[in-house]
Design a protein around this motif. Structure first.
Motif, PDB file in Angstrom:
ATOM      1  N   GLU A  33     -36.988  69.621  31.250  1.00  0.00           N
ATOM      2  CA  GLU A  33     -37.009  68.546  32.611  1.00  0.00           C
ATOM      3  C   GLU A  33     -37.073  67.348  31.708  1.00  0.00           C
ATOM      4  OE1 GLU A  33     -40.640  67.848  35.754  1.00  0.00           O
ATOM      5  OE2 GLU A  33     -40.920  69.321  34.309  1.00  0.00           O
ATOM      6  N   ASP A  34     -36.475  66.458  32.409  1.00  0.00           N
ATOM      7  CA  ASP A  34     -36.776  65.069  32.052  1.00  0.00           C
ATOM      8  C   ASP A  34     -37.124  63.965  33.173  1.00  0.00           C
ATOM      9  OD1 ASP A  34     -34.426  64.281  33.396  1.00  0.00           O
ATOM     10  OD2 ASP A  34     -33.080  64.470  31.485  1.00  0.00           O
ATOM     11  N   ASP A  35     -37.100  62.898  32.976  1.00  0.00           N
ATOM     12  CA  ASP A  35     -37.820  62.006  34.210  1.00  0.00           C
ATOM     13  C   ASP A  35     -37.216  62.214  35.749  1.00  0.00           C
ATOM     14  OD1 ASP A  35     -39.152  60.800  32.378  1.00  0.00           O
ATOM     15  OD2 ASP A  35     -38.033  59.057  32.045  1.00  0.00           O
ATOM     16  N   VAL A  39     -32.597  70.272  33.791  1.00  0.00           N
ATOM     17  CA  VAL A  39     -31.575  70.830  32.872  1.00  0.00           C
ATOM     18  C   VAL A  39     -31.514  71.993  32.583  1.00  0.00           C
ATOM     19  CG1 VAL A  39     -29.704  70.177  30.875  1.00  0.00           C
ATOM     20  CG2 VAL A  39     -31.194  68.498  31.988  1.00  0.00           C
ATOM     21  N   VAL A  40     -30.530  72.991  32.937  1.00  0.00           N
ATOM     22  CA  VAL A  40     -30.512  74.406  32.658  1.00  0.00           C
ATOM     23  C   VAL A  40     -29.345  74.641  31.683  1.00  0.00           C
ATOM     24  CG1 VAL A  40     -30.614  76.857  33.495  1.00  0.00           C
ATOM     25  CG2 VAL A  40     -31.484  75.133  34.928  1.00  0.00           C
ATOM     26  N   ASP A  58     -33.023  78.657  46.126  1.00  0.00           N
ATOM     27  CA  ASP A  58     -33.748  77.573  46.955  1.00  0.00           C
ATOM     28  C   ASP A  58     -34.377  76.551  45.879  1.00  0.00           C
ATOM     29  OD1 ASP A  58     -36.235  78.280  45.208  1.00  0.00           O
ATOM     30  OD2 ASP A  58     -36.142  80.408  46.182  1.00  0.00           O
ATOM     31  N   PRO A  59     -35.231  75.557  46.541  1.00  0.00           N
ATOM     32  CA  PRO A  59     -35.350  74.476  45.394  1.00  0.00           C
ATOM     33  C   PRO A  59     -35.908  74.670  44.197  1.00  0.00           C
ATOM     34  CG  PRO A  59     -35.882  74.013  47.715  1.00  0.00           C
ATOM     35  CD  PRO A  59     -35.655  75.382  47.653  1.00  0.00           C
ATOM     36  N   ARG A  60     -36.550  75.928  43.995  1.00  0.00           N
ATOM     37  CA  ARG A  60     -36.992  76.276  42.669  1.00  0.00           C
ATOM     38  C   ARG A  60     -36.271  77.271  42.002  1.00  0.00           C
ATOM     39  NH1 ARG A  60     -42.922  74.681  41.030  1.00  0.00           N
ATOM     40  NH2 ARG A  60     -42.921  72.806  42.108  1.00  0.00           N
ATOM     41  N   THR A  61     -35.101  77.738  42.433  1.00  0.00           N
ATOM     42  CA  THR A  61     -34.513  78.932  41.639  1.00  0.00           C
ATOM     43  C   THR A  61     -32.956  78.800  41.638  1.00  0.00           C
ATOM     44  OG1 THR A  61     -36.193  80.385  42.895  1.00  0.00           O
ATOM     45  CG2 THR A  61     -34.466  81.531  42.112  1.00  0.00           C
ATOM     46  N   LEU A  62     -32.548  79.043  40.573  1.00  0.00           N
ATOM     47  CA  LEU A  62     -31.117  78.829  40.149  1.00  0.00           C
ATOM     48  C   LEU A  62     -30.645  80.362  39.684  1.00  0.00           C
ATOM     49  CD1 LEU A  62     -28.819  76.701  39.888  1.00  0.00           C
ATOM     50  CD2 LEU A  62     -29.431  76.724  37.485  1.00  0.00           C
ATOM     51  N   ARG A  63     -29.621  80.640  39.994  1.00  0.00           N
ATOM     52  CA  ARG A  63     -28.938  82.107  39.702  1.00  0.00           C
ATOM     53  C   ARG A  63     -27.377  81.673  39.044  1.00  0.00           C
ATOM     54  NH1 ARG A  63     -28.861  86.609  43.245  1.00  0.00           N
ATOM     55  NH2 ARG A  63     -30.685  86.980  42.414  1.00  0.00           N
ATOM     56  N   ALA A  93     -33.386  81.792  37.108  1.00  0.00           N
ATOM     57  CA  ALA A  93     -34.172  80.863  36.443  1.00  0.00           C
ATOM     58  C   ALA A  93     -34.978  80.146  37.405  1.00  0.00           C
ATOM     59  CB  ALA A  93     -33.340  79.881  35.620  1.00  0.00           C
ATOM     60  N   THR A  94     -36.052  80.202  37.275  1.00  0.00           N
ATOM     61  CA  THR A  94     -37.215  79.542  38.125  1.00  0.00           C
ATOM     62  C   THR A  94     -37.455  78.340  37.379  1.00  0.00           C
ATOM     63  OG1 THR A  94     -38.394  81.747  38.344  1.00  0.00           O
ATOM     64  CG2 THR A  94     -39.729  79.617  38.778  1.00  0.00           C
ATOM     65  N   LEU A  95     -37.296  77.331  38.311  1.00  0.00           N
ATOM     66  CA  LEU A  95     -37.422  75.971  37.860  1.00  0.00           C
ATOM     67  C   LEU A  95     -38.800  75.472  37.856  1.00  0.00           C
ATOM     68  CD1 LEU A  95     -34.124  74.758  39.582  1.00  0.00           C
ATOM     69  CD2 LEU A  95     -34.319  75.615  37.233  1.00  0.00           C
ATOM     70  N   PRO A  96     -39.032  74.448  37.016  1.00  0.00           N
ATOM     71  CA  PRO A  96     -40.525  73.900  37.260  1.00  0.00           C
ATOM     72  C   PRO A  96     -40.833  73.128  38.202  1.00  0.00           C
ATOM     73  CG  PRO A  96     -39.134  72.756  35.522  1.00  0.00           C
ATOM     74  CD  PRO A  96     -38.324  73.660  35.973  1.00  0.00           C
TER      75      PRO A  96
END
Length: 158
Positions: A33-35, A39-40, A58-63, A93-96
């Motif tokens: 994560e940056d400002d 980035v995955v 969804d806003p916190r999950t990327l496949r 991937a679960t996003l922060p």
């Protein structure tokens, strides 16, 4: 050891489905994560760009899904051989933080997929204005009233 533990926990929880690519090699996924972005980065060796699918569930999950097909034909003294190998992988991937679909883009170079997702701008909420109404004087205990009277007197003297 940590990686084995994480892989086991993902399999148990069902958070990620992973089918090994050819040769038993999996894929590595990094999330940073940056400002303004999340980035995955995923290593997908031997995969063509057309075989990659990236989806924000969804806003916190990327496949990330990838498929690799390899066909090889060989002819040797009296033998004709044709081998086909197919491999697929799907990682979740679960996003922060929450991200949005708008402004997202992915690049794929030299077997490395990079997905950039814009963070959702968090607002501090809505300010509620305070309207003027009849003012009331709060009364405190006698010591507080005495202190307040002394401070008013001192203010007037200055």
């Amino acid at each position: 050891m940590q990686r084995q533990f994480n892989d086991t926990m993902e399999r148990i929880s069902g958070a990620a489905q992973q089918v090994p690519l050819l040769g038993g090699a999996g894929t590595t996924v990094d999330v940073r994560e940056d400002d303004t972005d999340v980035v995955v980065v995923a290593d997908l060796p031997g995969v063509e760009r057309e075989g990659i699918s990236v989806r924000l569930l969804d806003p916190r999950t990327l496949r990330i899904s990838a498929r690799r097909e390899e066909a090889r034909e060989a002819e040797q003294a009296g033998y004709y051989m044709r081998e086909r190998k197919v491999g697929a992988i799907s990682r979740t991937a679960t996003l922060p933080v929450d991200v949005r679909e708008e402004g997202a883009h992915a690049t794929f170079r030299n077997g490395v997929l990079e997905v950039r997702l814009k963070k959702v701008v968090e607002t501090g909420g809505k300010t509620i204005p305070v309207s003027g109404g009849p003012q009331q004087t709060a009364r405190g205990i006698p010591e507080e009233e005495a202190t307040a009277a002394r401070l008013r007197k001192r203010k007037e003297e200055l």
